[in-house]
Design a protein around this motif. Sequence first.
Motif, PDB file in Angstrom:
ATOM      1  N   ASP A 103       0.828  -1.205   0.000  1.00 32.25           N
ATOM      2  CA  ASP A 103       0.000   0.000   0.000  1.00 32.25           C
ATOM      3  C   ASP A 103       0.865   1.259   0.000  1.00 32.25           C
ATOM      4  O   ASP A 103       1.721   1.448   0.871  1.00 32.25           O
ATOM      5  CB  ASP A 103      -0.914  -0.039   1.225  1.00 32.25           C
ATOM      6  N   VAL A 104       0.634   2.145  -0.972  1.00 38.95           N
ATOM      7  CA  VAL A 104       1.415   3.366  -1.094  1.00 38.95           C
ATOM      8  C   VAL A 104       1.235   4.264   0.125  1.00 38.95           C
ATOM      9  O   VAL A 104       2.165   4.978   0.528  1.00 38.95           O
ATOM     10  CB  VAL A 104       1.081   4.100  -2.411  1.00 38.95           C
ATOM     11  N   TYR A 105       0.071   4.228   0.751  1.00 37.05           N
ATOM     12  CA  TYR A 105      -0.162   5.048   1.932  1.00 37.05           C
ATOM     13  C   TYR A 105       0.594   4.505   3.145  1.00 37.05           C
ATOM     14  O   TYR A 105       1.058   5.264   3.985  1.00 37.05           O
ATOM     15  CB  TYR A 105      -1.656   5.179   2.210  1.00 37.05           C
ATOM     16  N   TYR A 106       0.762   3.209   3.204  1.00 38.44           N
ATOM     17  CA  TYR A 106       1.571   2.611   4.273  1.00 38.44           C
ATOM     18  C   TYR A 106       3.039   3.016   4.076  1.00 38.44           C
ATOM     19  O   TYR A 106       3.725   3.385   5.023  1.00 38.44           O
ATOM     20  CB  TYR A 106       1.414   1.092   4.288  1.00 38.44           C
ATOM     21  N   ARG A 107       3.501   2.961   2.823  1.00 37.75           N
ATOM     22  CA  ARG A 107       4.882   3.374   2.530  1.00 37.75           C
ATOM     23  C   ARG A 107       5.083   4.843   2.862  1.00 37.75           C
ATOM     24  O   ARG A 107       6.133   5.238   3.383  1.00 37.75           O
ATOM     25  CB  ARG A 107       5.236   3.111   1.067  1.00 37.75           C
ATOM     26  N   LEU A 108       4.074   5.686   2.563  1.00 37.04           N
ATOM     27  CA  LEU A 108       4.153   7.099   2.921  1.00 37.04           C
ATOM     28  C   LEU A 108       4.247   7.254   4.436  1.00 37.04           C
ATOM     29  O   LEU A 108       5.067   8.031   4.937  1.00 37.04           O
ATOM     30  CB  LEU A 108       2.932   7.861   2.388  1.00 37.04           C
ATOM     31  N   GLY A 109       3.448   6.512   5.176  1.00 37.34           N
ATOM     32  CA  GLY A 109       3.510   6.556   6.635  1.00 37.34           C
ATOM     33  C   GLY A 109       4.876   6.156   7.156  1.00 37.34           C
ATOM     34  O   GLY A 109       5.409   6.787   8.076  1.00 37.34           O
ATOM     35  N   GLU A 110       5.467   5.129   6.546  1.00 40.75           N
ATOM     36  CA  GLU A 110       6.818   4.709   6.951  1.00 40.75           C
ATOM     37  C   GLU A 110       7.820   5.828   6.696  1.00 40.75           C
ATOM     38  O   GLU A 110       8.695   6.095   7.514  1.00 40.75           O
ATOM     39  CB  GLU A 110       7.240   3.451   6.186  1.00 40.75           C
ATOM     40  N   ARG A 111       7.694   6.484   5.538  1.00 42.86           N
ATOM     41  CA  ARG A 111       8.615   7.574   5.203  1.00 42.86           C
ATOM     42  C   ARG A 111       8.424   8.745   6.175  1.00 42.86           C
ATOM     43  O   ARG A 111       9.392   9.325   6.663  1.00 42.86           O
ATOM     44  CB  ARG A 111       8.394   8.017   3.758  1.00 42.86           C
TER      45      ARG A 111
END
Length: 84
Positions: free
Chosen positions: A4-12
Amino acid sequence: MGEDVYYRLGERLNENQVKLPLVDQFLEILREYYTEEQAAVGAEFPLGSHKMGPLAKSMDRDETALLGVLESMADEGLVFTLRH
Protein backbone atom coordinates in the motif's frame (compact mmCIF):
# COMPACT_ATOMS: atom_id res chain seq x y z
CA MET A 1 0.09 -2.18 -6.67
CA GLY A 2 1.75 -4.45 -4.13
CA GLU A 3 2.47 -2.78 -0.82
CA ASP A 4 0.00 0.00 0.00
CA VAL A 5 1.42 3.37 -1.09
CA TYR A 6 -0.16 5.05 1.93
CA TYR A 7 1.57 2.61 4.27
CA ARG A 8 4.88 3.37 2.53
CA LEU A 9 4.15 7.10 2.92
CA GLY A 10 3.51 6.56 6.63
CA GLU A 11 6.82 4.71 6.95
CA ARG A 12 8.61 7.57 5.20
CA LEU A 13 6.93 10.19 7.42
CA ASN A 14 8.02 8.18 10.44
CA GLU A 15 11.65 8.74 9.44
CA ASN A 16 11.16 12.26 10.86
CA GLN A 17 11.36 13.01 14.57
CA VAL A 18 7.60 12.89 15.15
CA LYS A 19 6.27 9.39 14.63
CA LEU A 20 2.75 8.00 14.46
CA PRO A 21 1.58 4.39 14.60
CA LEU A 22 0.65 3.04 11.18
CA VAL A 23 -2.85 2.04 12.26
CA ASP A 24 -5.93 2.13 10.05
CA GLN A 25 -7.09 5.49 11.42
CA PHE A 26 -3.80 7.22 10.54
CA LEU A 27 -3.66 5.59 7.10
CA GLU A 28 -7.20 6.78 6.45
CA ILE A 29 -6.10 10.36 7.21
CA LEU A 30 -3.27 9.99 4.71
CA ARG A 31 -5.77 8.75 2.11
CA GLU A 32 -7.91 11.84 2.70
CA TYR A 33 -5.03 14.30 2.30
CA TYR A 34 -2.86 12.71 -0.39
CA THR A 35 -3.81 11.51 -3.85
CA GLU A 36 -2.24 8.19 -4.76
CA GLU A 37 0.31 9.99 -6.95
CA GLN A 38 1.20 12.44 -4.16
CA ALA A 39 1.55 9.56 -1.71
CA ALA A 40 3.90 7.75 -4.09
CA VAL A 41 6.10 10.85 -4.41
CA GLY A 42 6.02 11.44 -0.66
CA ALA A 43 6.95 7.82 0.02
CA GLU A 44 10.06 8.18 -2.17
CA PHE A 45 11.07 11.66 -1.02
CA PRO A 46 14.52 11.70 0.57
CA LEU A 47 15.12 13.44 3.90
CA GLY A 48 16.17 17.08 3.75
CA SER A 49 15.71 19.83 1.21
CA HIS A 50 16.66 19.38 -2.42
CA LYS A 51 16.92 21.31 -5.67
CA MET A 52 14.54 20.12 -8.37
CA GLY A 53 17.07 18.80 -10.91
CA PRO A 54 19.03 16.55 -8.54
CA LEU A 55 15.81 15.53 -6.76
CA ALA A 56 14.13 14.38 -9.99
CA LYS A 57 17.28 12.50 -10.97
CA SER A 58 17.60 10.78 -7.57
CA MET A 59 13.93 9.76 -7.71
CA ASP A 60 14.23 8.69 -11.38
CA ARG A 61 11.30 10.94 -12.33
CA ASP A 62 10.67 13.45 -15.09
CA GLU A 63 11.49 16.88 -13.67
CA THR A 64 8.42 18.63 -15.15
CA ALA A 65 6.01 15.93 -13.95
CA LEU A 66 7.59 15.87 -10.49
CA LEU A 67 7.40 19.65 -10.27
CA GLY A 68 3.67 19.48 -11.04
CA VAL A 69 3.05 16.96 -8.27
CA LEU A 70 5.13 18.90 -5.76
CA GLU A 71 3.38 22.17 -6.65
CA SER A 72 -0.01 20.53 -6.11
CA MET A 73 1.23 19.21 -2.77
CA ALA A 74 2.52 22.69 -1.84
CA ASP A 75 -0.84 24.23 -2.76
CA GLU A 76 -2.45 21.83 -0.27
CA GLY A 77 0.14 22.49 2.44
CA LEU A 78 1.66 19.01 2.25
CA VAL A 79 5.19 20.15 1.35
CA PHE A 80 7.12 23.40 1.45
CA THR A 81 8.70 24.75 -1.71
CA LEU A 82 11.04 27.67 -2.21
CA ARG A 83 11.88 29.34 -5.49
CA HIS A 84 15.10 31.30 -5.92
